[in-house]
Design a protein around this motif. Sequence first.
Motif, short mmCIF file in Angstrom:
data_model
loop_
_atom_site.label_atom_id
_atom_site.label_comp_id
_atom_site.label_asym_id
_atom_site.label_seq_id
_atom_site.Cartn_x
_atom_site.Cartn_y
_atom_site.Cartn_z
N ILE A 161 -95.01 1.47 -42.72
CA ILE A 161 -96.19 0.64 -42.51
C ILE A 161 -96.59 0.07 -43.86
O ILE A 161 -96.63 0.79 -44.87
CB ILE A 161 -97.34 1.47 -41.92
N VAL A 162 -96.88 -1.22 -43.92
CA VAL A 162 -97.22 -1.89 -45.17
C VAL A 162 -98.62 -2.49 -45.06
O VAL A 162 -98.92 -3.22 -44.10
CB VAL A 162 -96.21 -3.00 -45.51
N VAL A 163 -99.48 -2.18 -46.05
CA VAL A 163 -100.84 -2.70 -46.03
C VAL A 163 -101.22 -3.19 -47.42
O VAL A 163 -100.73 -2.67 -48.43
CB VAL A 163 -101.85 -1.63 -45.57
N TRP B 187 -99.12 -3.94 -52.63
CA TRP B 187 -98.83 -3.56 -51.26
C TRP B 187 -98.46 -2.09 -51.19
O TRP B 187 -97.59 -1.62 -51.91
CB TRP B 187 -97.68 -4.41 -50.71
N LEU B 188 -99.17 -1.36 -50.32
CA LEU B 188 -98.92 0.06 -50.16
C LEU B 188 -97.98 0.26 -48.98
O LEU B 188 -98.23 -0.20 -47.87
CB LEU B 188 -100.22 0.81 -49.91
N TYR C 256 -95.82 4.61 -51.46
CA TYR C 256 -95.69 4.06 -52.80
C TYR C 256 -96.20 2.63 -52.80
O TYR C 256 -96.35 1.98 -51.77
CB TYR C 256 -94.24 4.11 -53.29
N LEU C 257 -96.50 2.17 -54.00
CA LEU C 257 -97.05 0.84 -54.21
C LEU C 257 -95.95 -0.10 -54.67
O LEU C 257 -95.06 0.30 -55.44
CB LEU C 257 -98.16 0.90 -55.27
N THR C 258 -95.99 -1.34 -54.20
CA THR C 258 -94.97 -2.32 -54.55
C THR C 258 -95.63 -3.69 -54.75
O THR C 258 -96.67 -3.97 -54.15
CB THR C 258 -93.90 -2.40 -53.44
N PRO C 259 -95.08 -4.55 -55.61
CA PRO C 259 -95.68 -5.86 -55.86
C PRO C 259 -95.45 -6.86 -54.73
O PRO C 259 -96.07 -7.92 -54.71
CB PRO C 259 -94.99 -6.33 -57.14
N SER C 260 -94.53 -6.57 -53.82
CA SER C 260 -94.21 -7.51 -52.74
C SER C 260 -93.87 -6.74 -51.47
O SER C 260 -93.24 -5.68 -51.54
CB SER C 260 -93.02 -8.39 -53.14
N PRO C 261 -94.24 -7.26 -50.31
CA PRO C 261 -93.88 -6.59 -49.06
C PRO C 261 -92.47 -6.94 -48.58
O PRO C 261 -92.06 -6.52 -47.51
CB PRO C 261 -94.94 -7.14 -48.09
N LYS C 262 -91.74 -7.70 -49.36
CA LYS C 262 -90.44 -8.20 -48.90
C LYS C 262 -89.34 -7.17 -49.04
O LYS C 262 -89.50 -6.11 -49.61
CB LYS C 262 -90.09 -9.49 -49.63
N ARG C 263 -88.16 -7.51 -48.57
CA ARG C 263 -87.06 -6.59 -48.33
C ARG C 263 -86.64 -5.74 -49.52
O ARG C 263 -86.30 -4.57 -49.35
CB ARG C 263 -85.82 -7.37 -47.86
#
Length: 262
Positions: A35-37, A43-44, A53-60
């Motif tokens: 799940i991405v929010v 983006w968590l 974990y946290l990421t700068p982009s929700p992409k692949r």
Amino acid sequence: MTRIKSAVEDTLPDGVFWVVRSIYGVVSPNKETSIVVPHDGLWLVVDIKGGEYLTPSPKRASWPELVDGKIFDKYTLEGFAEVEPNDIVFDIGAFVGGFSRPAAKNCKHVVCIEPDPKNKKALEYNLNEGNEEIVRSVAWKDETDIELQLGHDPTDHSVLSADDGGTGRSIEVKARTIDDLAAERGIDTIDFLKIDAEGAEPEVLSGIEETEVKKIAVDCSFEREGEATFEEIEQILQQRGFATRRSGEVLFGRLKPESTAD
């Protein structure tokens, strides 16, 4: 087909992509594993198997590796170049911690070098073993200010040209040598050095003259203006007394017992 899908994803703003992905997750829930929010400008990602974990982009390109350990596995070679309990580890091109997070669970201390501010922010959230240090910098052949070319995909930022063609935007970042980064921490030996420099691996190695490196893993894939760096990196490592082995996109080196740092 995969390339077409990736190209389409690159053209979508992160917010739009997230909406599309969320709708897909409702329509096909059995195919989604996380799940991405939105979270604090990034983006968590909450994985259904456990962990977040946290990421700068929700992409692949930005998520599964932190949970499934594939990035760590990519940069270690059983019986030849492994992260061990008392190791001092340097992670060059740490991104959001795909290598650093599992490495920190298995080593004494890990120094993470990551130039992009969003990636660094995500990295700070994702690392929580207490033995990590994060430096916002580019590893380079000398100390200078340098332009980091921004890719559409946050994994593709580069001081050369962005692997995905780039956004046409750049940010100025402080570049440091590994020698300087190690020396200011009182480190004269790096037990395990991982390098993913988006094609700038030769320049990174040029910044190591005084520091002994025992084990090394270098991503040599086709990112230096479309060319791979295997031959050049292997020559450098062998000249410095390393035995080398290749696995996939990574060249591994292990300092021979009779060798010492130049």
